[in-house]
Scaffold this motif. Structure first.
Motif, PDB file in Angstrom:
ATOM      1  N   ILE A 243      -7.291  15.597  -5.980  1.00  0.00           N
ATOM      2  CA  ILE A 243      -6.575  16.571  -6.797  1.00  0.00           C
ATOM      3  C   ILE A 243      -5.522  15.780  -7.566  1.00  0.00           C
ATOM      4  N   ALA A 244      -5.703  15.665  -8.877  1.00  0.00           N
ATOM      5  CA  ALA A 244      -4.800  14.885  -9.722  1.00  0.00           C
ATOM      6  C   ALA A 244      -4.014  15.850 -10.605  1.00  0.00           C
ATOM      7  N   SER A 245      -2.730  16.021 -10.308  1.00  0.00           N
ATOM      8  CA  SER A 245      -1.894  17.007 -10.991  1.00  0.00           C
ATOM      9  C   SER A 245      -0.990  16.334 -12.015  1.00  0.00           C
ATOM     10  N   GLY A 246      -1.123  16.742 -13.271  1.00  0.00           N
ATOM     11  CA  GLY A 246      -0.280  16.193 -14.328  1.00  0.00           C
ATOM     12  C   GLY A 246      -0.299  14.694 -14.426  1.00  0.00           C
ATOM     13  N   PRO A 247      -1.479  14.042 -14.324  1.00  0.00           N
ATOM     14  CA  PRO A 247      -1.494  12.574 -14.293  1.00  0.00           C
ATOM     15  C   PRO A 247      -1.611  11.952 -15.681  1.00  0.00           C
ATOM     16  N   ASP A 248      -1.198  10.704 -15.802  1.00  0.00           N
ATOM     17  CA  ASP A 248      -1.639   9.862 -16.901  1.00  0.00           C
ATOM     18  C   ASP A 248      -3.055   9.392 -16.581  1.00  0.00           C
ATOM     19  N   THR A 249      -3.742   8.857 -17.569  1.00  0.00           N
ATOM     20  CA  THR A 249      -5.101   8.363 -17.332  1.00  0.00           C
ATOM     21  C   THR A 249      -5.258   6.894 -17.713  1.00  0.00           C
ATOM     22  N   VAL A 250      -4.149   6.222 -18.024  1.00  0.00           N
ATOM     23  CA  VAL A 250      -4.181   4.772 -18.280  1.00  0.00           C
ATOM     24  C   VAL A 250      -2.999   4.133 -17.558  1.00  0.00           C
ATOM     25  N   PRO A 251      -3.156   2.889 -17.069  1.00  0.00           N
ATOM     26  CA  PRO A 251      -2.046   2.202 -16.393  1.00  0.00           C
ATOM     27  C   PRO A 251      -0.985   1.782 -17.403  1.00  0.00           C
ATOM     28  N   ASP A 252       0.292   1.993 -17.052  1.00  0.00           N
ATOM     29  CA  ASP A 252       1.352   1.698 -18.019  1.00  0.00           C
ATOM     30  C   ASP A 252       2.561   1.003 -17.409  1.00  0.00           C
ATOM     31  N   SER A 253       2.405   0.396 -16.229  1.00  0.00           N
ATOM     32  CA  SER A 253       3.526  -0.336 -15.641  1.00  0.00           C
ATOM     33  C   SER A 253       3.904  -1.532 -16.509  1.00  0.00           C
ATOM     34  N   PRO A 254       5.196  -1.762 -16.712  1.00  0.00           N
ATOM     35  CA  PRO A 254       5.607  -2.959 -17.462  1.00  0.00           C
ATOM     36  C   PRO A 254       5.263  -4.255 -16.741  1.00  0.00           C
ATOM     37  N   LEU A 255       4.942  -4.162 -15.465  1.00  0.00           N
ATOM     38  CA  LEU A 255       4.625  -5.363 -14.685  1.00  0.00           C
ATOM     39  C   LEU A 255       3.255  -5.951 -15.035  1.00  0.00           C
ATOM     40  N   TRP A 256       2.454  -5.217 -15.818  1.00  0.00           N
ATOM     41  CA  TRP A 256       1.152  -5.742 -16.225  1.00  0.00           C
ATOM     42  C   TRP A 256       1.264  -6.803 -17.324  1.00  0.00           C
ATOM     43  N   LYS A 257       2.428  -6.985 -17.896  1.00  0.00           N
ATOM     44  CA  LYS A 257       2.583  -7.923 -19.014  1.00  0.00           C
ATOM     45  C   LYS A 257       2.043  -9.305 -18.632  1.00  0.00           C
ATOM     46  N   GLY A 258       1.133  -9.798 -19.475  1.00  0.00           N
ATOM     47  CA  GLY A 258       0.500 -11.088 -19.203  1.00  0.00           C
ATOM     48  C   GLY A 258      -0.723 -11.003 -18.324  1.00  0.00           C
ATOM     49  N   HIS A 259      -1.111  -9.766 -17.920  1.00  0.00           N
ATOM     50  CA  HIS A 259      -2.247  -9.592 -17.008  1.00  0.00           C
ATOM     51  C   HIS A 259      -3.161  -8.476 -17.517  1.00  0.00           C
ATOM     52  N   GLU A 260      -3.587  -8.585 -18.774  1.00  0.00           N
ATOM     53  CA  GLU A 260      -4.359  -7.509 -19.387  1.00  0.00           C
ATOM     54  C   GLU A 260      -5.707  -7.293 -18.704  1.00  0.00           C
ATOM     55  N   ALA A 261      -6.383  -8.362 -18.312  1.00  0.00           N
ATOM     56  CA  ALA A 261      -7.685  -8.200 -17.651  1.00  0.00           C
ATOM     57  C   ALA A 261      -7.532  -7.420 -16.353  1.00  0.00           C
ATOM     58  N   GLU A 262      -6.519  -7.738 -15.600  1.00  0.00           N
ATOM     59  CA  GLU A 262      -6.281  -7.031 -14.338  1.00  0.00           C
ATOM     60  C   GLU A 262      -5.867  -5.578 -14.602  1.00  0.00           C
ATOM     61  N   ARG A 263      -5.092  -5.354 -15.657  1.00  0.00           N
ATOM     62  CA  ARG A 263      -4.708  -3.977 -16.003  1.00  0.00           C
ATOM     63  C   ARG A 263      -5.945  -3.134 -16.314  1.00  0.00           C
ATOM     64  N   GLN A 264      -6.837  -3.680 -17.093  1.00  0.00           N
ATOM     65  CA  GLN A 264      -8.034  -2.926 -17.443  1.00  0.00           C
ATOM     66  C   GLN A 264      -8.937  -2.688 -16.233  1.00  0.00           C
ATOM     67  N   ALA A 265      -8.890  -3.576 -15.257  1.00  0.00           N
ATOM     68  CA  ALA A 265      -9.668  -3.375 -14.022  1.00  0.00           C
ATOM     69  C   ALA A 265      -9.116  -2.217 -13.203  1.00  0.00           C
ATOM     70  N   ASN A 266      -7.915  -1.758 -13.544  1.00  0.00           N
ATOM     71  CA  ASN A 266      -7.289  -0.627 -12.860  1.00  0.00           C
ATOM     72  C   ASN A 266      -7.076   0.558 -13.803  1.00  0.00           C
ATOM     73  N   ASN A 267      -7.859   0.618 -14.855  1.00  0.00           N
ATOM     74  CA  ASN A 267      -7.762   1.680 -15.854  1.00  0.00           C
ATOM     75  C   ASN A 267      -8.756   2.793 -15.528  1.00  0.00           C
ATOM     76  N   PRO A 268      -8.304   3.996 -15.193  1.00  0.00           N
ATOM     77  CA  PRO A 268      -9.233   5.076 -14.856  1.00  0.00           C
ATOM     78  C   PRO A 268     -10.264   5.366 -15.938  1.00  0.00           C
ATOM     79  N   GLU A 269      -9.909   5.184 -17.196  1.00  0.00           N
ATOM     80  CA  GLU A 269     -10.859   5.452 -18.260  1.00  0.00           C
ATOM     81  C   GLU A 269     -12.004   4.442 -18.226  1.00  0.00           C
ATOM     82  N   ARG A 270     -11.682   3.179 -18.025  1.00  0.00           N
ATOM     83  CA  ARG A 270     -12.721   2.161 -17.882  1.00  0.00           C
ATOM     84  C   ARG A 270     -13.552   2.386 -16.614  1.00  0.00           C
ATOM     85  N   LEU A 271     -12.874   2.712 -15.529  1.00  0.00           N
ATOM     86  CA  LEU A 271     -13.570   2.936 -14.267  1.00  0.00           C
ATOM     87  C   LEU A 271     -14.503   4.145 -14.351  1.00  0.00           C
ATOM     88  N   ALA A 272     -14.043   5.220 -14.991  1.00  0.00           N
ATOM     89  CA  ALA A 272     -14.874   6.423 -15.132  1.00  0.00           C
ATOM     90  C   ALA A 272     -16.081   6.154 -16.021  1.00  0.00           C
TER      91      ALA A 272
END
Length: 354
Positions: A243-272
């Motif tokens: 049950i996902a209530s009011g969620p975003d659907t893409v990762p947006d942590s500032p800590l992903w800077k410099g790690h785009e490949a890893e960010r996309q591996a945790n992207n619900p849109e890509r995973l879906a």
């Protein structure tokens, strides 16, 4: 969508008319409490009745295989009482060191009254991992009396709307400074592994559960909804519903800077998209119950996600909450109106001995 901590606003004191005595008989905050239960004297798997759907009623498909119960494996955790419910059940809290992640954080757990019923002494129970919004540290607001998630699940189970879930409420992030997208961001605490591997291992160590993914799901609001959505899409072999209530659907942590490949591996849109390209089977179908209020932003994004990615194994449902806002009061109302029943229909309930 901004990630906001949900308000603790739902007052739901429910007198259920039954009194439970948990092992160790504790009632005060901070006292030790145990969730141990005695085994019945009946061979469970010979006397079990296959059961699916809400209300933990006997039934199911004729000839269906009895799901395998996993009895507590240990090591046994030490719990203290966080609060007691009117029906005598208790929320316990402990500190969990994750062997796989190396991260240590607090986890709160509640078991429903059915868990202590001798009728179900040899059965596993479904698990719902409940994640908060905001930074989700150092507490998890789903433990709160004002929201009373546990009291509502107890009531819904009595009404036949919900399975009697074990509710597990870990911290969402390793600290209050950053949001980690429930992911293993390089160079940071491995919170993704902790939430999806260490926490389930901890539950199996201390509670009767099901071996099958049919007994495992998430719920979450705002940032916690994102993490639950991402986790189910990322590990459909381990989790079946969210049950996902009011969620975003893409990762947006500032800590992903410099790690785009890893960010996309945790992207619900890509995973879906990736999961949707697979052939649907009973082993990979996942069920996503989105919730959104008419007074919050994000509905167009969720509708677009559903149009694009509801295919193959990915099954979705949208609960539109009239006059609903981005808060726990609204999301509990949405669960009552349909979301909890829908995911309960997809998951495995406890099996009575006969």
């Amino acid at each position: 969508m901004n990630r906001r901590r949900l308000s603790r606003t739902l007052a739901a004191a429910l007198a259920l008319g039954t009194t439970l005595t948990l092992v160790a008989g504790c009632s005060e905050e901070g006292d030790p409490v145990s969730f141990d239960t005695p085994r019945s004297d009946k061979p469970a798997q010979r006397h079990a009745v296959q059961q699916h759907g809400p209300g933990h009623k006997p039934g199911g498909r004729p000839g269906a295989a009895v799901p395998e119960t996993v009895f507590p494996t240990g090591p046994k955790a030490s719990f203290t009482v966080q609060r007691s419910l009117d029906d005598g059940t208790k929320i316990g809290v402990t500190e969990l060191y994750g062997e796989k992640s190396g991260f240590s954080g607090r986890v709160w757990v509640w078991a429903p009254k059915q868990y202590f019923d001798p009728t179900y002494a040899d059965s596993g129970f479904p698990v719902l991992i409940a994640l908060p919004g905001g930074k989700g540290f150092p507490t998890n607001y789903w433990t709160g009396k004002g929201i009373d998630l546990q009291g509502n699940i107890s009531r819904w189970a009595d009404e036949g709307k919900s399975l009697p879930f074990i509710v597990v409420m870990p911290v969402l992030n390793p600290d209050a400074e950053f949001y980690y997208d429930g992911s293993d961001i390089p160079g940071r605490p491995r919170i993704g592994t902790w939430l999806t591997e260490d926490v389930p291992d901890f539950v199996r160590a201390n509670f009767r559960t099901f071996k099958s993914r049919d007994g495992w799901g998430f719920m979450g609001s705002s940032s916690g909804g994102f993490v639950g959505l991402k986790s189910v899409l990322q590990k459909p072999d381990k989790f079946k519903a969210v049950i996902a209530s009011g969620p975003d659907t893409v990762p947006d942590s500032p800590l992903w800077k410099g790690h785009e490949a890893e960010r996309q591996a945790n992207n619900p849109e890509r995973l879906a998209a990736a999961l949707g390209r697979q052939r649907a089977t009973p082993a990979n179908e996942i069920y996503v119950a989105f919730q959104i209020g008419t007074k919050e932003s994000g509905m167009a994004n969720l509708r677009a996600f559903m149009r694009k990615y509801t295919k193959g194994p990915v099954k979705t449902r949208l609960q539109v909450i009239q006059d609903g806002e981005h808060n726990a009061r609204s999301y509990m109302r949405g669960m009552d109106d349909g979301s909890i029943a829908w995911i309960s229909e997809q998951m495995q309930g406890p099996i009575p001995s006969v």
